[in-house]
Design a protein around this motif. Sequence first.
Motif, PDB file in Angstrom:
ATOM      1  N   GLY A  71       0.811  -1.211   0.000  1.00  0.00           N
ATOM      2  CA  GLY A  71       0.000   0.000   0.000  1.00  0.00           C
ATOM      3  C   GLY A  71       0.843   1.260   0.000  1.00  0.00           C
ATOM      4  N   GLY A  72       0.162   2.389  -0.097  1.00  0.00           N
ATOM      5  CA  GLY A  72       0.863   3.657  -0.134  1.00  0.00           C
ATOM      6  C   GLY A  72       1.143   4.236   1.244  1.00  0.00           C
ATOM      7  N   GLU A  73       0.556   3.638   2.300  1.00  0.00           N
ATOM      8  CA  GLU A  73       0.759   4.167   3.638  1.00  0.00           C
ATOM      9  C   GLU A  73       2.202   3.946   4.103  1.00  0.00           C
ATOM     10  N   VAL A  74       2.703   4.908   4.862  1.00  0.00           N
ATOM     11  CA  VAL A  74       4.024   4.788   5.471  1.00  0.00           C
ATOM     12  C   VAL A  74       3.833   4.824   6.977  1.00  0.00           C
ATOM     13  N   TYR A  75       4.258   3.753   7.660  1.00  0.00           N
ATOM     14  CA  TYR A  75       3.983   3.616   9.089  1.00  0.00           C
ATOM     15  C   TYR A  75       5.183   4.035   9.928  1.00  0.00           C
ATOM     16  N   ASP A  76       4.896   4.381  11.170  1.00  0.00           N
ATOM     17  CA  ASP A  76       5.914   4.828  12.117  1.00  0.00           C
ATOM     18  C   ASP A  76       6.419   3.616  12.897  1.00  0.00           C
ATOM     19  N   SER A  77       7.665   3.260  12.691  1.00  0.00           N
ATOM     20  CA  SER A  77       8.217   2.080  13.354  1.00  0.00           C
ATOM     21  C   SER A  77       8.555   2.331  14.817  1.00  0.00           C
ATOM     22  N   SER A  78       8.518   3.585  15.256  1.00  0.00           N
ATOM     23  CA  SER A  78       8.881   3.903  16.638  1.00  0.00           C
ATOM     24  C   SER A  78       7.674   4.143  17.536  1.00  0.00           C
ATOM     25  N   PHE A  79       6.466   4.212  16.959  1.00  0.00           N
ATOM     26  CA  PHE A  79       5.285   4.508  17.767  1.00  0.00           C
ATOM     27  C   PHE A  79       5.018   3.380  18.761  1.00  0.00           C
ATOM     28  N   ASP A  80       4.725   3.770  19.994  1.00  0.00           N
ATOM     29  CA  ASP A  80       4.456   2.787  21.049  1.00  0.00           C
ATOM     30  C   ASP A  80       3.053   3.009  21.590  1.00  0.00           C
ATOM     31  N   ALA A  81       2.117   2.163  21.149  1.00  0.00           N
ATOM     32  CA  ALA A  81       0.725   2.287  21.595  1.00  0.00           C
ATOM     33  C   ALA A  81       0.545   1.838  23.030  1.00  0.00           C
ATOM     34  N   HIS A  82       1.575   1.240  23.611  1.00  0.00           N
ATOM     35  CA  HIS A  82       1.446   0.653  24.943  1.00  0.00           C
ATOM     36  C   HIS A  82       2.015   1.561  26.037  1.00  0.00           C
ATOM     37  N   ASN A  83       2.515   2.726  25.648  1.00  0.00           N
ATOM     38  CA  ASN A  83       2.985   3.687  26.646  1.00  0.00           C
ATOM     39  C   ASN A  83       1.829   4.325  27.392  1.00  0.00           C
ATOM     40  N   THR A  84       0.708   4.483  26.707  1.00  0.00           N
ATOM     41  CA  THR A  84      -0.475   5.082  27.325  1.00  0.00           C
ATOM     42  C   THR A  84      -1.633   4.112  27.227  1.00  0.00           C
ATOM     43  N   ASP A  85      -2.510   4.147  28.190  1.00  0.00           N
ATOM     44  CA  ASP A  85      -3.675   3.269  28.201  1.00  0.00           C
ATOM     45  C   ASP A  85      -4.768   3.913  27.357  1.00  0.00           C
ATOM     46  N   ILE A  86      -4.741   3.650  26.050  1.00  0.00           N
ATOM     47  CA  ILE A  86      -5.689   4.277  25.138  1.00  0.00           C
ATOM     48  C   ILE A  86      -7.107   3.824  25.438  1.00  0.00           C
ATOM     49  N   TYR A  87      -7.270   2.521  25.714  1.00  0.00           N
ATOM     50  CA  TYR A  87      -8.590   1.966  25.972  1.00  0.00           C
ATOM     51  C   TYR A  87      -8.631   1.372  27.370  1.00  0.00           C
ATOM     52  N   ASP A  88      -9.701   1.656  28.073  1.00  0.00           N
ATOM     53  CA  ASP A  88      -9.842   1.202  29.456  1.00  0.00           C
ATOM     54  C   ASP A  88     -10.603  -0.126  29.498  1.00  0.00           C
ATOM     55  N   PHE A  89      -9.932  -1.186  29.116  1.00  0.00           N
ATOM     56  CA  PHE A  89     -10.530  -2.510  29.276  1.00  0.00           C
ATOM     57  C   PHE A  89      -9.419  -3.514  29.577  1.00  0.00           C
ATOM     58  N   CYS A  90      -9.823  -4.629  30.136  1.00  0.00           N
ATOM     59  CA  CYS A  90      -8.861  -5.640  30.564  1.00  0.00           C
ATOM     60  C   CYS A  90      -9.226  -6.972  29.930  1.00  0.00           C
ATOM     61  N   CYS A  91      -8.240  -7.723  29.451  1.00  0.00           N
ATOM     62  CA  CYS A  91      -8.505  -9.031  28.835  1.00  0.00           C
ATOM     63  C   CYS A  91      -7.528 -10.071  29.378  1.00  0.00           C
ATOM     64  N   GLU A  92      -7.470 -10.161  30.690  1.00  0.00           N
ATOM     65  CA  GLU A  92      -6.487 -11.029  31.333  1.00  0.00           C
ATOM     66  C   GLU A  92      -6.856 -12.505  31.287  1.00  0.00           C
ATOM     67  N   SER A  93      -8.069 -12.847  30.807  1.00  0.00           N
ATOM     68  CA  SER A  93      -8.440 -14.260  30.684  1.00  0.00           C
ATOM     69  C   SER A  93      -8.196 -14.798  29.283  1.00  0.00           C
ATOM     70  N   LEU A  94      -7.837 -13.925  28.347  1.00  0.00           N
ATOM     71  CA  LEU A  94      -7.704 -14.308  26.945  1.00  0.00           C
ATOM     72  C   LEU A  94      -6.541 -15.283  26.759  1.00  0.00           C
ATOM     73  N   LYS A  95      -6.854 -16.470  26.174  1.00  0.00           N
ATOM     74  CA  LYS A  95      -5.839 -17.489  25.935  1.00  0.00           C
ATOM     75  C   LYS A  95      -5.528 -17.665  24.450  1.00  0.00           C
ATOM     76  N   ASP A  96      -6.536 -17.447  23.594  1.00  0.00           N
ATOM     77  CA  ASP A  96      -6.356 -17.631  22.157  1.00  0.00           C
ATOM     78  C   ASP A  96      -6.739 -16.355  21.427  1.00  0.00           C
ATOM     79  N   LEU A  97      -5.822 -15.834  20.616  1.00  0.00           N
ATOM     80  CA  LEU A  97      -6.056 -14.584  19.894  1.00  0.00           C
ATOM     81  C   LEU A  97      -5.610 -14.741  18.449  1.00  0.00           C
ATOM     82  N   ARG A  98      -6.527 -14.417  17.526  1.00  0.00           N
ATOM     83  CA  ARG A  98      -6.183 -14.391  16.101  1.00  0.00           C
ATOM     84  C   ARG A  98      -6.731 -13.117  15.485  1.00  0.00           C
ATOM     85  N   LEU A  99      -5.854 -12.362  14.842  1.00  0.00           N
ATOM     86  CA  LEU A  99      -6.224 -11.155  14.116  1.00  0.00           C
ATOM     87  C   LEU A  99      -5.723 -11.305  12.685  1.00  0.00           C
ATOM     88  N   ALA A 100      -6.607 -11.064  11.699  1.00  0.00           N
ATOM     89  CA  ALA A 100      -6.218 -11.282  10.306  1.00  0.00           C
ATOM     90  C   ALA A 100      -6.711 -10.153   9.420  1.00  0.00           C
TER      91      ALA A 100
END
Length: 486
Positions: free
Chosen positions: A219-248
Amino acid sequence: MEDLPDALVTEILKNITRTSDLNSLSLVSKQHYKMEGNQRGALRVGSGLCTTTEALTSLCARFPNLLKVEIDYSGWIPGHGNQLDNKGLFVFSSHCSSLIDLTLSFCSYIDDSGLGCLAYCKTLVSLTLNSAPQITSIGLFSVAAGCTSLSALHLIECEKIDSVEWLEYLGRNGSLEELVVKNCEGINHHDFVKFGSGWMKLQKFEFERKREKYDHRLGGEVYDSSFDAHNTDIYDFCCESLKDLRLAHIKTWPEKGLRVILGKCKALENLCLQYVRALNDNDMIALSRSCRNLKSISLWLSLQRYHSEGSHYEARTSFTDNSLYALALNCHMLQTVDLKFLGCSPSWPSEIAFTQRGFLALIRSCPIRVLVLNTANFLDDEGMKAISSLPHLETLEIVFSHAVTDAGMRFIAHTPCLSNLTLQMCHELTDAGVAELGRAHKLESLVIEYCGVVSLQAVQGVAKSVHYSKDCSAALRKKIGFGNGY
């Protein structure tokens, strides 16, 4: 068997698993007919189903204790007769009082009013809707509100489902432990943020975006390789029981999306990321620090554009060796590693941001039992030598490799626990390399497909089970990323 006690006949029936055998036994006598009907817990029907109300009522009376029902009209044409409609589904839902698992596949005549009948199924635990063209969010909300025991929901190619009030309701009041959404055009990955507190209980989550024709292209998009989405809590939810995750096939962005899940799921055991755009090393580092119990990881990566020095960009895959080092440092329970690289050329080794050094650091630090490498252009015979020293490796699959030769097979032949080997489109492999495998007398199964000059005679007797193909089949071409699909 007429004189046998009912209890003994019941035990016999429990050990008969083939439907044809059960049907034959039920014809022996009225006693066996009734007992077999009472024992039958699962039923799968399709085009041969008589859809009249009387016939369906009789069917439910014949099997009063059904727990699992699958109605599948795949391949149906009008000449096959009528499909099950809303009235028919009402018969099933009102008469099958013990029903816990229902699958509706290609049921074109069922709409929201029919789906609303499932509110009668108070015991329903699992629901799968596969290619249900008439179902909308209204019908799904009826299920969410009425089926209070629902813990597993699968939605596949349900294109009219768009608004997510049903998702918000299940998040607030439901008890979902398993949520799978595939190829539903009206649902995007941002919507799942609205699941809210429902993430707390969820153990399996799978989301696959409906693919577009040219998804696989750079694609034509250029992404930022240094961005850290985990420095701040963007979304206030917890998924500590999650054992299987698939994103496609997700197009995520820095400021929003499901990438933040990767740093939140402490119980995660199985991770599958297939062509997810915009991720970077920070995502994998956050995951490795959080998911110490990770046992299986599958990364299918395609070329993307990332910022490099100055105003330039580089075309490469998402993660670099920094991700591999982080996994090696933190995830010592990894047993399965599956790496696939789409559109990467061996003429441009930098397109795959992993190197052999980083890869070997990972597999040496974990008890790897299953290793799948597809178009891994960084791997050569020295890498094969390192793989051969893995003490726990049982299954190895190598697809489309230009650098693995007969010398590599000499190493692989001495892998201590290797029993299953698959080689596909390894064009530098010859009969001599296969002979090395045969001398070791270790393999239980060997699959060789379209490997250059390897002959049928060479593979015979190399393993207890051998599959050989000289041609590159359509299925294999799809598997390695050729053609329209991937």
